[in-house]
Write an enzyme that holds these catalytic residues in place. Structure first.
Site, PDB file in Angstrom:
ATOM      1  N   LYS A   1      35.298  45.954  38.137  1.00 15.18           N
ATOM      2  CA  LYS A   1      35.403  46.253  39.564  1.00 15.18           C
ATOM      3  C   LYS A   1      34.806  47.642  39.791  1.00 15.18           C
ATOM      4  O   LYS A   1      35.210  48.615  39.144  1.00 15.18           O
ATOM      5  CB  LYS A   1      36.855  46.214  40.026  1.00 15.18           C
ATOM      6  CG  LYS A   1      37.514  44.846  39.913  1.00 15.18           C
ATOM      7  CD  LYS A   1      38.957  44.924  40.386  1.00 15.18           C
ATOM      8  CE  LYS A   1      39.613  43.546  40.424  1.00 15.18           C
ATOM      9  NZ  LYS A   1      39.847  43.009  39.069  1.00 15.18           N
TER      10      LYS A   1
ATOM     11  N   LYS B   1      45.346  32.681  39.632  1.00 14.95           N
ATOM     12  CA  LYS B   1      46.241  33.806  39.448  1.00 14.95           C
ATOM     13  C   LYS B   1      47.569  33.294  38.892  1.00 14.95           C
ATOM     14  O   LYS B   1      48.285  32.541  39.548  1.00 14.95           O
ATOM     15  CB  LYS B   1      46.471  34.519  40.781  1.00 14.95           C
ATOM     16  CG  LYS B   1      45.238  35.198  41.333  1.00 14.95           C
ATOM     17  CD  LYS B   1      44.856  36.420  40.498  1.00 14.95           C
ATOM     18  CE  LYS B   1      43.786  37.249  41.154  1.00 14.95           C
ATOM     19  NZ  LYS B   1      43.487  38.476  40.376  1.00 14.95           N
TER      20      LYS B   1
END
Length: 367
Positions: free
Chosen positions: A267, A168
């Site tokens: 997702k 990230k």
């Protein structure tokens, strides 16, 4: 054919992280989500799960709960009606309802003694007698931090059998983090990065060019829009992947027409369910990622990932999926769920999703 529904149970709950989950969008101590239980008039129960993504501008937890509670006003549910907007559900709520229906159909097939009964073409729902062949390869998910800390985290994941690492970025020393992880895991590992749309175009180009020498597999959602992603893609050799900017088949088609990305993460709560995920994957090479789901969402996503693998064209790149996030939580609400072993996600062997809820744990984590 619709399913007659006797009761609808909607349970908001939260799972705590073992340590703060840090990305460019902020820090989380727990993940709020919603469990949906649909009970049919023949006494069977199907589980679904919604993960509201309000930090990304999506529906709030309260809205998702309210939408799912309104399902009790419908005596019968079917996939076509839910996808067609009969209940006017947000994407997370629609995902929960569709998944619960699929789970219910799989459990009914098992109860009727038809383990190989007709299944939705996108979802290998089980009657309980298959071996769930094809465990799902997963990437490690590393929270943002100082380079040395991120590298140490990568080593811990590597010891558990993971060979793809997702970092990230957008919170500090991005290049330092990637370099430290590359040195820690070696040249044979795959590294992908995710900036969660936190960069401007110039910063994305500058950073990705710095990372090119570190053999980065892909850069996920470096900038906010598809138009900006097309600019970045033209300026770096690192493949660009979408996430937030591709939430439907039409988004995927526009991404292709713009040259914005070579692939996309999916997702289920973001796109509205398994069928929508498969439709996107028909347009763009895709890998399935967790929205930091609970056990039901992970099991549904893993079955979609299996379907993508089974239908991948010859010679397609074997992409790891971002479904190992249950490792980030310090608790669960399931007695039976997917298991992580040697960097692979293994699905439970029971019918439907195969997930069984721990009622005491669920009560403890209710909101």
């Amino acid at each position: 054919m619709g399913v007659r529904i006797a009761t609808v149970e909607v349970i908001p709950y939260a799972l705590p992280f073992s340590e703060f989950y840090v990305t460019a969008r902020g820090s989380l101590a727990q993940r709020e989500m919603v469990l949906l239980r649909l009970r049919s008039d023949d006494g069977l129960t199907g589980l679904g799960e919604a993960v509201p993504m309000s930090l990304r501008g999506g529906a709030t937890l309260a809205r998702v709960v309210g939408e799912l509670e309104l399902l009790s006003e419908l005596s019968e549910l079917d996939e076509a009606g839910l996808r067609g907007g009969i209940a006017n559900l947000s994407a997370p709520a629609r995902c929960a309802a569709l998944t619960a229906l699929m789970d219910l159909r799989g459990r009914r097939a098992a109860a009727e003694g038809h383990p190989t009964a007709t299944r939705a073409p996108f979802q290998p729902l089980s009657g309980g007698n298959d071996d769930r062949a094809g465990a799902v390869a997963c990437n490690a998910t590393l929270v943002a931090g100082e380079p040395a800390a991120v590298a140490a985290d990568a080593e811990r994941w590597a010891e558990e059998g993971f060979s793809t690492f997702k970092l990230k970025l957008g919170t500090g020393d991005d290049t330092g983090q990637v370099r430290a992880v590359r040195e820690a895991v070696g040249t044979g590992a795959r590294i992908r990065v995710d900036a969660n749309a936190s960069w401007e175009v110039a910063a994305a180009v500058r950073t990705l060019r710095e990372l090119e020498e570190l053999d980065v597999e892909l850069a996920e959602q470096p900038v906010a829009t598809l138009e900006e992603a097309a600019e970045v893609a033209a300026a770096t050799s690192i493949p660009i992947a979408a996430d937030e900017s591709v939430a439907s088949r039409s988004d995927a088609e526009r991404a292709v027409s713009l040259g914005a990305c070579e692939l996309t993460g999916i997702k289920l709560s973001k796109v509205g369910g398994p069928e929508e995920a498969i439709e996107i994957a028909e347009v763009l090479p895709s890998y399935v990622s967790s929205a930091l789901d609970g056990p039901g969402g992970i099991a549904a996503a893993a079955q979609v990932a299996q379907t993508l693998g089974e239908n991948a064209p010859a010679g397609a790149v074997d992409l790891a999926h971002g479904l190992a996030t249950q490792r980030l939580f310090s608790a669960s609400v399931a007695t039976t769920e997917c298991e992580l072993r040697d960097g692979m996600l293994h699905l439970p062997s029971g019918p439907g999703l195969g997930v069984e809820i721990d009622e005491r744990a669920l009560d403890h984590h209710r909101l």
